[in-house]
Design an enzyme around this catalytic site. Structure first.
Site, PDB file in Angstrom:
ATOM      1  CG  HIS B  79       0.218   0.164   2.488  1.00 32.76           C
ATOM      2  ND1 HIS B  79      -0.245  -0.840   2.769  1.00 32.76           N
ATOM      3  CD2 HIS B  79       0.107   1.115   3.128  1.00 32.76           C
ATOM      4  CE1 HIS B  79       0.477  -0.780   4.585  1.00 32.76           C
ATOM      5  NE2 HIS B  79       0.676   0.616   4.338  1.00 32.76           N
ATOM      6  CD  GLU B 130      -1.481   3.524   6.868  1.00 37.65           C
ATOM      7  OE1 GLU B 130      -0.761   2.966   6.241  1.00 37.65           O
ATOM      8  OE2 GLU B 130      -2.062   3.462   8.442  1.00 37.65           O
TER       9      GLU B 130
END
Lengths: 134, 134
Positions: B79, B130
């Site tokens: 991520h 995120e």
């Protein structure tokens, strides 16, 4: 040896939609689309305060991004780029450690007009790593 | 809305080997391994001049990294994390645009002790994003 993270490159199936999302939904500073025919990509740079995101879309039938999008139709993170001061010294150090340099092993001029090399993802935890001489 | 790129997270099958590679071959500043049992990961932070790389390895049977490594045994970029000033305002703006927030939709306290949220990769060009309140 490695310095700044120059950019994270994200391959996207729809360049304008991705640019609009970063500009409007995420509120980021999004540049214009730039064709890079010698690299087989159209790129849009997103300028963050500390680094860049590079949106990549295939340009032409020989694009290196085509196969990636065929495998990942929704898109995905394609590579990360670290800056180095001396790309030939970096290459030689990496080769001495057993890492594989993609292509001829000689630096090419990248999308920013600077010498770049790509390293084999299998040697770097499944990540395609670009090195750019800063 | 989004600010700095806080980190790029790379899931790795062998944390010590990956740390040694970043420290010795790539010459980066590599921190100690830290167990984060509430997140099901062991992490090592690599400090670059402008951002961080987060090496992730599963901790425990329920680790969110386990399935990723089962699918990508060599590892891979897991991520990217963008900083935001106000995570609840960011969440509401994203939800209003149709983006899906993972989990309960409420921020959790992340590995840096700050509130974080994850966004659905299908809404962001195949990238797990995120958001961390800076």
């Amino acid at each position: 040896m490695i310095g700044r993270l120059n950019h994270v490159a994200i391959a996207v199936p729809d360049l304008e939609a991705a640019a609009a999302q970063y500009r409007c939904t995420l509120g980021a500073e999004v540049g214009p689309a730039q064709d890079e025919p010698e690299h087989g990509v159209t790129v849009i740079f997103i300028t963050l305060p500390n680094t860049k995101i590079e949106l990549l879309h295939p340009l032409g039938a020989e694009s290196p991004i085509g196969a990636f999008l065929a495998k990942n139709p929704a898109g995905g993170i394609h590579h990360i780029c670290y800056e180095v001061e001396d790309i030939l010294a970096a290459r030689d150090r990496l080769k001495a450690s057993g890492a594989r340099v993609l292509g001829t092993g000689e630096p090419r001029i990248g999308a920013h007009g600077k010498p770049v090399l790509f390293l084999h993802p299998k040697d770097f935890n499944g990540c395609l790593v670009e090195l750019e001489q800063a």
